[in-house]
Design a protein around this motif. Structure first.
Motif, PDB file in Angstrom:
ATOM      1  N   TYR A  45       0.834  -1.203   0.000  1.00  0.00           N
ATOM      2  CA  TYR A  45       0.000   0.000   0.000  1.00  0.00           C
ATOM      3  C   TYR A  45       0.872   1.256   0.000  1.00  0.00           C
ATOM      4  O   TYR A  45       0.611   2.189  -0.754  1.00  0.00           O
ATOM      5  CB  TYR A  45      -0.931  -0.014   1.215  1.00  0.00           C
ATOM      6  N   ASP A  47       4.050   1.561  -1.017  1.00  0.00           N
ATOM      7  CA  ASP A  47       4.768   1.667  -2.289  1.00  0.00           C
ATOM      8  C   ASP A  47       3.842   2.152  -3.398  1.00  0.00           C
ATOM      9  O   ASP A  47       4.239   2.933  -4.248  1.00  0.00           O
ATOM     10  CB  ASP A  47       5.391   0.329  -2.688  1.00  0.00           C
ATOM     11  N   ARG A  48       2.618   1.695  -3.370  1.00  0.00           N
ATOM     12  CA  ARG A  48       1.652   2.111  -4.380  1.00  0.00           C
ATOM     13  C   ARG A  48       1.371   3.597  -4.270  1.00  0.00           C
ATOM     14  O   ARG A  48       1.324   4.304  -5.269  1.00  0.00           O
ATOM     15  CB  ARG A  48       0.370   1.308  -4.223  1.00  0.00           C
ATOM     16  N   ASN A  49       1.217   4.105  -3.047  1.00  0.00           N
ATOM     17  CA  ASN A  49       0.981   5.535  -2.852  1.00  0.00           C
ATOM     18  C   ASN A  49       2.193   6.343  -3.284  1.00  0.00           C
ATOM     19  O   ASN A  49       2.068   7.410  -3.867  1.00  0.00           O
ATOM     20  CB  ASN A  49       0.640   5.833  -1.392  1.00  0.00           C
ATOM     21  N   LYS A  50       3.397   5.852  -2.979  1.00  0.00           N
ATOM     22  CA  LYS A  50       4.615   6.571  -3.366  1.00  0.00           C
ATOM     23  C   LYS A  50       4.732   6.643  -4.881  1.00  0.00           C
ATOM     24  O   LYS A  50       5.107   7.674  -5.426  1.00  0.00           O
ATOM     25  CB  LYS A  50       5.851   5.889  -2.785  1.00  0.00           C
ATOM     26  N   SER A  51       4.410   5.554  -5.566  1.00  0.00           N
ATOM     27  CA  SER A  51       4.519   5.565  -7.025  1.00  0.00           C
ATOM     28  C   SER A  51       3.474   6.490  -7.634  1.00  0.00           C
ATOM     29  O   SER A  51       3.746   7.150  -8.634  1.00  0.00           O
ATOM     30  CB  SER A  51       4.397   4.155  -7.595  1.00  0.00           C
ATOM     31  N   ASP A  52       2.279   6.567  -7.035  1.00  0.00           N
ATOM     32  CA  ASP A  52       1.262   7.494  -7.527  1.00  0.00           C
ATOM     33  C   ASP A  52       1.726   8.938  -7.376  1.00  0.00           C
ATOM     34  O   ASP A  52       1.573   9.746  -8.289  1.00  0.00           O
ATOM     35  CB  ASP A  52      -0.063   7.294  -6.791  1.00  0.00           C
ATOM     36  N   VAL A  53       2.312   9.258  -6.221  1.00  0.00           N
ATOM     37  CA  VAL A  53       2.806  10.608  -5.979  1.00  0.00           C
ATOM     38  C   VAL A  53       3.956  10.918  -6.925  1.00  0.00           C
ATOM     39  O   VAL A  53       4.015  11.999  -7.517  1.00  0.00           O
ATOM     40  CB  VAL A  53       3.243  10.762  -4.496  1.00  0.00           C
ATOM     41  N   SER A  54       4.863   9.984  -7.115  1.00  0.00           N
ATOM     42  CA  SER A  54       5.992  10.185  -8.020  1.00  0.00           C
ATOM     43  C   SER A  54       5.509  10.394  -9.446  1.00  0.00           C
ATOM     44  O   SER A  54       6.026  11.249 -10.164  1.00  0.00           O
ATOM     45  CB  SER A  54       6.941   8.988  -7.973  1.00  0.00           C
ATOM     46  N   GLU A  55       4.521   9.620  -9.852  1.00  0.00           N
ATOM     47  CA  GLU A  55       3.990   9.750 -11.208  1.00  0.00           C
ATOM     48  C   GLU A  55       3.347  11.119 -11.407  1.00  0.00           C
ATOM     49  O   GLU A  55       3.533  11.756 -12.445  1.00  0.00           O
ATOM     50  CB  GLU A  55       2.979   8.639 -11.464  1.00  0.00           C
ATOM     51  N   LYS A  56       2.624  11.606 -10.407  1.00  0.00           N
ATOM     52  CA  LYS A  56       2.003  12.927 -10.504  1.00  0.00           C
ATOM     53  C   LYS A  56       3.069  14.019 -10.590  1.00  0.00           C
ATOM     54  O   LYS A  56       2.948  14.959 -11.376  1.00  0.00           O
ATOM     55  CB  LYS A  56       1.098  13.178  -9.296  1.00  0.00           C
ATOM     56  N   THR A  59       4.640  14.015 -14.014  1.00  0.00           N
ATOM     57  CA  THR A  59       3.727  14.598 -14.992  1.00  0.00           C
ATOM     58  C   THR A  59       3.748  16.120 -14.899  1.00  0.00           C
ATOM     59  O   THR A  59       3.794  16.808 -15.919  1.00  0.00           O
ATOM     60  CB  THR A  59       2.299  14.072 -14.763  1.00  0.00           C
TER      61      THR A  59
END
Length: 94
Positions: A45, A47-56, A59
């Motif tokens: 959970y 790691d998933r949040n970190k990757s979402d933040v990194s992706e944003k 972008t």
């Protein structure tokens, strides 16, 4: 035989001696397995949040760079169109 089978000795029933060991082992395996599963899920959970933040963030950075490049291109076109006129004016003044 007395470790694996329940027995009646002098009229009293005695359960198998391996039963409590199996229960303790099963309890240990389930508690360690459950805690390991919880740790894996929490890490997944996070790691998933970190990757979402990194992706944003990536972008946003990409969009900002595109805007900057567009401004540079527009300024370059303006500079190219005004440079010859400015250059010819400077040479006339000399």
């Amino acid at each position: 035989m007395h470790h694996f089978k329940s027995m009646v000795i002098e009229g009293t029933w005695h359960p198998a001696k391996i039963g409590p060991y199996i229960l303790k082992s099963l309890n240990f395996v389930l508690s360690v397995g459950l805690s390991g599963f919880i740790i894996v899920m929490v890490n997944f959970y996070l790691d998933r949040n970190k990757s979402d933040v990194s992706e944003k963030k990536l972008t946003e950075i990409s969009e900002n760079l595109k805007k900057i490049l567009i401004k540079i291109e527009q300024n370059g076109k303006t500079y190219k169109t005004t440079t010859p006129a400015t250059h010819s004016q400077n040479s006339k003044q000399r």
